[in-house]
Design an enzyme around this catalytic site. Structure first.
Site, PDB file in Angstrom:
ATOM      1  N   CYS A   1       0.849  -1.199   0.000  1.00 23.13           N
ATOM      2  CA  CYS A   1       0.000   0.000   0.000  1.00 23.13           C
ATOM      3  C   CYS A   1       0.882   1.246   0.000  1.00 23.13           C
ATOM      4  CB  CYS A   1      -0.878  -0.026   1.254  1.00 23.13           C
ATOM      5  SG  CYS A   1      -1.934   1.431   1.467  1.00 23.13           S
TER       6      CYS A   1
ATOM      7  N   HIS B   1       0.905  -3.036   6.645  1.00 21.96           N
ATOM      8  CA  HIS B   1      -0.331  -2.992   7.455  1.00 21.96           C
ATOM      9  C   HIS B   1      -1.468  -3.673   6.703  1.00 21.96           C
ATOM     10  CE1 HIS B   1      -0.483   0.302   4.655  1.00 21.96           C
ATOM     11  NE2 HIS B   1      -1.797   0.250   4.757  1.00 21.96           N
TER      12      HIS B   1
ATOM     13  N   CYS C   1      -6.843  -3.634   3.871  1.00 14.23           N
ATOM     14  CA  CYS C   1      -6.701  -2.158   3.793  1.00 14.23           C
ATOM     15  C   CYS C   1      -7.320  -1.617   2.509  1.00 14.23           C
ATOM     16  CB  CYS C   1      -5.259  -1.687   3.896  1.00 14.23           C
ATOM     17  SG  CYS C   1      -5.128   0.088   3.558  1.00 14.23           S
TER      18      CYS C   1
ATOM     19  N   SER D   1       0.571   3.752   1.839  1.00 18.06           N
ATOM     20  CA  SER D   1       0.743   4.311   3.199  1.00 18.06           C
ATOM     21  C   SER D   1       2.113   3.976   3.788  1.00 18.06           C
ATOM     22  CB  SER D   1      -0.377   3.837   4.122  1.00 18.06           C
ATOM     23  OG  SER D   1      -1.617   4.317   3.658  1.00 18.06           O
TER      24      SER D   1
ATOM     25  N   HIS E   1       4.729   6.398   2.754  1.00 17.23           N
ATOM     26  CA  HIS E   1       4.759   7.675   3.485  1.00 17.23           C
ATOM     27  C   HIS E   1       5.773   7.632   4.637  1.00 17.23           C
ATOM     28  CE1 HIS E   1       1.299   9.011   1.279  1.00 17.23           C
ATOM     29  NE2 HIS E   1       0.445   8.205   1.875  1.00 17.23           N
TER      30      HIS E   1
HETATM   31  N1  LIG Z   1      -7.782   7.134   4.598  1.00 15.50           N
HETATM   32  C1  LIG Z   1      -7.367   5.896   4.789  1.00 15.50           C
HETATM   33  O1  LIG Z   1      -7.840   5.191   5.674  1.00 15.50           O
HETATM   34  C2  LIG Z   1      -6.310   5.325   3.895  1.00 15.50           C
HETATM   35  C3  LIG Z   1      -6.045   3.950   3.919  1.00 15.50           C
HETATM   36  C4  LIG Z   1      -5.114   3.434   3.027  1.00 15.50           C
HETATM   37  C5  LIG Z   1      -4.455   4.248   2.141  1.00 15.50           C
HETATM   38  N2  LIG Z   1      -4.696   5.590   2.163  1.00 15.50           N
HETATM   39  C6  LIG Z   1      -4.033   6.506   1.238  1.00 15.50           C
HETATM   40  O2  LIG Z   1      -4.674   6.448  -0.032  1.00 15.50           O
HETATM   41  C7  LIG Z   1      -3.759   6.943  -1.032  1.00 15.50           C
HETATM   42  C8  LIG Z   1      -3.739   5.990  -2.222  1.00 15.50           C
HETATM   43  O3  LIG Z   1      -3.045   4.798  -1.877  1.00 15.50           O
HETATM   44  P1  LIG Z   1      -2.693   3.690  -2.986  1.00 15.50           P
HETATM   45  O4  LIG Z   1      -2.050   2.563  -2.254  1.00 15.50           O
HETATM   46  O5  LIG Z   1      -3.882   3.435  -3.829  1.00 15.50           O
HETATM   47  O6  LIG Z   1      -1.574   4.495  -3.848  1.00 15.50           O
HETATM   48  P2  LIG Z   1      -0.935   4.116  -5.288  1.00 15.50           P
HETATM   49  O7  LIG Z   1       0.388   4.784  -5.316  1.00 15.50           O
HETATM   50  O8  LIG Z   1      -1.032   2.666  -5.533  1.00 15.50           O
HETATM   51  O9  LIG Z   1      -1.918   4.825  -6.327  1.00 15.50           O
HETATM   52  C9  LIG Z   1      -2.023   6.210  -6.421  1.00 15.50           C
HETATM   53  C10 LIG Z   1      -2.444   6.574  -7.855  1.00 15.50           C
HETATM   54  O10 LIG Z   1      -2.683   7.995  -7.895  1.00 15.50           O
HETATM   55  C11 LIG Z   1      -2.230   8.469  -9.145  1.00 15.50           C
HETATM   56  N3  LIG Z   1      -2.038   9.918  -8.994  1.00 15.50           N
HETATM   57  C12 LIG Z   1      -1.026  10.575  -8.356  1.00 15.50           C
HETATM   58  N4  LIG Z   1      -1.236  11.907  -8.442  1.00 15.50           N
HETATM   59  C13 LIG Z   1      -2.394  12.098  -9.136  1.00 15.50           C
HETATM   60  C14 LIG Z   1      -3.135  13.240  -9.529  1.00 15.50           C
HETATM   61  N5  LIG Z   1      -2.729  14.480  -9.223  1.00 15.50           N
HETATM   62  N6  LIG Z   1      -4.263  13.055 -10.252  1.00 15.50           N
HETATM   63  C15 LIG Z   1      -4.693  11.803 -10.547  1.00 15.50           C
HETATM   64  N7  LIG Z   1      -4.031  10.691 -10.186  1.00 15.50           N
HETATM   65  C16 LIG Z   1      -2.904  10.832  -9.486  1.00 15.50           C
HETATM   66  C17 LIG Z   1      -0.976   7.663  -9.432  1.00 15.50           C
HETATM   67  O11 LIG Z   1      -0.675   7.659 -10.818  1.00 15.50           O
HETATM   68  C18 LIG Z   1      -1.390   6.286  -8.911  1.00 15.50           C
HETATM   69  O12 LIG Z   1      -1.963   5.503  -9.942  1.00 15.50           O
HETATM   70  C19 LIG Z   1      -2.414   7.090  -0.309  1.00 15.50           C
HETATM   71  O13 LIG Z   1      -2.256   8.444   0.110  1.00 15.50           O
HETATM   72  C20 LIG Z   1      -2.594   6.196   0.897  1.00 15.50           C
HETATM   73  O14 LIG Z   1      -1.707   6.509   1.949  1.00 15.50           O
HETATM   74  C21 LIG Z   1      -5.623   6.133   3.006  1.00 15.50           C
HETATM   75 ZN   LIG Z   2      -3.063   0.785   3.361  1.00 17.94          ZN
END
Ligand SMILES: NC(=O)c1ccc[n+]([C@@H]2O[C@H](COP(=O)([O-])OP(=O)(O)OC[C@H]3O[C@@H](n4cnc5c(N)ncnc54)[C@H](O)[C@@H]3O)[C@@H](O)[C@H]2O)c1
Ligand SMILES: [Zn+2]
Ligand SMILES: [Zn+2]
Length: 382
Positions: A40, A73, A180, A42, A45
Site C-alpha cells: 500500500c 499494514h 486495507c 501508506s 509515506h
Molecule cells: N484514509 C485511509 O484510511 C487510507 C487507507 C489506506 C491508504 N490511504 C491513502 O490512499 C492513497 C492511495 O493509496 P494507494 O495505495 O492506492 O496508492 P498508489 O500509489 O497505488 O496509487 C495512487 C495513484 O494515484 C495516481 N495519482 C497521483 N497523483 C495524481 C493526480 N494528481 N491526479 C490523478 N491521479 C494521481 C498515481 O498515478 C497512482 O496511480 C495514499 O495516500 C494512501 O496513503 C488512506
Molecule cells: Zn493501506
C-alpha cells in the site's frame, strides 16, 4: 524466536530485509505467521516522511524515535500462538490485519464507528498497544511496527484487537487486500460518499485504493464513473472494475464531467492519489456539483495545513468535504462482509493483484508502485 522482516532504519532509505528477534506474545497478543502482504502507498509515506511526526514535535511530546520500524499494514496470515487472556482466537485461525484496532469496548466501537477506535490513538506511540514495550528487536535495538502490525515480516506479534478472524478456505492474498485497500476504497464510495443509483462519481488516483472506490461506486449503482489518473494502464484497469469514462488529469476531467452532466458536475468525488496536496482538494471540489460531496481518502504530508478552495462555492453550492479512515467501516463487519461478496462473485479481488513479490523483492515492488506499474503489488510468503 528468529524470523525475517523488512525494516526501515530512517527516512528515504530502502527497506532492509533482515533477521529479527521476536518475543512470544504477552497478555492479549497473538503470534501470526504472515502469508501475504499488500504494498500500500501508506507504507511509502514512512519512507518519504509524509507520515512521520516531525522531529521537533516528537521531541516536544517526549516520543521515542519512529525508526527502526517494520512496515506493512495490509496483510493476512495464520495464528501460531496466543498469549494469556486471548479468548477470541486460537492457533490455526486465519486472520486479516486491521490497521485500525477494533477493541470492541470504547465509545466508538460500541456505537458502530470502529474505524475511530480509541486504541488507534496509540498508532504513533512506539511499542505494543498493551504496554508500549516492543516484542520485535533487531541488531540489539527495539523495532516499531507500522500501524501496530508489521506485515512485511514472516512472523509478527500483534494485539488481539488488530486482527480479524476470516474463513479458512479463502485465498490469503485476497484476504490481505481486503484488510486495507479494498475496505478503504470500497468504503470511501459506499459508506462515506454514500453513492446512490444514477449518480455521477469521479475517482481521482487509481491505485489499490482508488480502484476499489471505482468498484464500490459500481456496486452502489453509479451511472457514470470517471477514473482520473495520468497513467494509461491505470485508466484501462479502472474500466475493467466499472469505470465508464477516464481522464488523464483533473483539468481534463472537468471538461468531461461538465459535458457528461450538462454542467451539473459530479454528485460524489473521491480523492485517492498517492499523496494528497492542497491543489488536489481544490481540483476535487471544482469537480463537485451543487449539493455534492468530496471525500478525502488519500494521506497528505503530516504538516500540510493549506489548500486553496473556492469558499464562496462551498457555501453557495451547499457542498461538503469529508475525511475518511478505513472507508468509515467497521473492520469486524466489513472485512468478512467484503470477503462474502468476493465469494458470491460480486467483488473482484484476484484481479487487483498485478504482480507478486518475495519479501526480499520488496524494494522492487515499491519501485513498481512509484512507476505506476501496479494496481496492487503483493508479497507472497512461502
Ligand atoms: N484514509 C485511509 O484510511 C487510507 C487507507 C489506506 C491508504 N490511504 C491513502 O490512499 C492513497 C492511495 O493509496 P494507494 O495505495 O492506492 O496508492 P498508489 O500509489 O497505488 O496509487 C495512487 C495513484 O494515484 C495516481 N495519482 C497521483 N497523483 C495524481 C493526480 N494528481 N491526479 C490523478 N491521479 C494521481 C498515481 O498515478 C497512482 O496511480 C495514499 O495516500 C494512501 O496513503 C488512506
Ligand atoms: Zn493501506
Ligand atoms: Zn474501540
Amino acid at each position: 524466536m528468529k524470523t525475517r522482516a523488512a525494516v526501515l532504519w530512517g527516512l528515504r532509505q530502502d527497506w532492509k530485509v533482515e533477521e529479527i528477534d521476536l518475543d512470544p506474545p504477552k497478555a492479549g497478543e497473538v503470534l501470526v505467521e504472515l502469508k501475504a502482504a499488500g504494498l500500500c502507498h501508506s507504507d511509502e509515506h514512512m519512507v518519504t516522511g509524509d507520515m512521520t511526526p516531525p522531529e521537533e514535535i516528537a521531541k516536544a511530546m517526549g516520543l521515542p524515535p519512529t525508526y527502526p520500524i517494520i512496515g506493512g499494514h495490509e496483510g493476512a496470515g495464520v495464528v501460531v500462538e496466543v498469549g494469556p487472556g486471548v479468548t477470541t482466537l486460537q492457533p490455526g485461525d486465519h486472520v486479516a490485519a486491521s490497521f485500525v484496532p477494533a477493541c470492541g469496548r470504547c465509545r466508538w466501537c460500541v456505537t458502530g464507528r470502529t474505524n475511530l477506535c480509541d486504541m488507534g490513538a496509540l498508532t504513533f506511540i512506539p511499542g505494543q498497544i498493551s504496554d508500549q514495550t516492543n516484542r520485535h528487536h533487531c541488531r540489539g535495538e527495539d523495532v516499531n511496527l507500522l500501524a501496530k502490525l508489521g506485515t512485511f515480516a514472516e512472523h509478527t506479534v500483534v494485539n488481539e484487537a488488530s486482527v480479524i478472524k476470516v474463513d479458512q478456505d479463502l485465498p490469503l492474498p485476497a484476504v490481505a487486500l481486503v484488510s486495507c485497500g479494498v475496505a478503504t476504497g470500497w468504503g470511501s464510495a459506499v459508506h462515506r460518499a454514500e453513492v446512490q443509483p444514477g449518480e455521477t462519481v469521479v475517482v481521482v488516483g487509481i491505485g489499490g485504493i482508488g480502484i476499489n472506490a471505482v468498484q464500490g461506486a459500481r456496486m452502489a449503482g453509479a451511472k457514470v464513473i470517471v477514473a482520473v489518473d495520468p497513467i494509461e494502464f491505470k485508466r484501462e484497469q479502472a474500466q475493467v472494475f466499472g469505470a465508464t469514462h477516464a481522464a488523464a488529469s483533473i483539468a481534463e476531467a472537468q471538461a468531461l464531467v461538465n459535458d457528461l452532466t450538462w454542467g451539473q458536475m459530479a454528485e460524489k468525488v473521491i480523492l485517492t492519489p498517492g499523496v494528497l496536496y492542497g491543489e488536489i482538494l481544490g481540483g476535487g471540489l471544482s469537480l463537485t456539483g451543487k449539493g455534492g460531496t468530496c471525500v478525502v481518502t488519500a494521506i497528505a504530508p503530516i504538516t500540510q495545513t493549506e489548500a486553496s478552495i473556492n469558499l464562496f462555492e462551498l457555501a453557495m453550492w451547499n457542498k461538503e468535504v469529508k475525511g475518511v479512515i478505513f472507508g468509515s467501516g467497521n473492520p469486524r463487519f466489513d472485512i468478512p462482509n467484503l470477503l462474502s461478496m468476493y465469494r458470491a462473485g460480486q467483488l473482484k479481488l484476484d484481479e487487483l493483484i498485478t504482480r507478486t513479490y518475495t519479501l526480499d523483492q520488496i524494494n522492487e515492488g515499491y519501485q513498481d508502485m512509484r512507476d505506476g506499474r501496479n494496481i496492487r503489488g503483493v508479497i507472497v510468503f512461502d
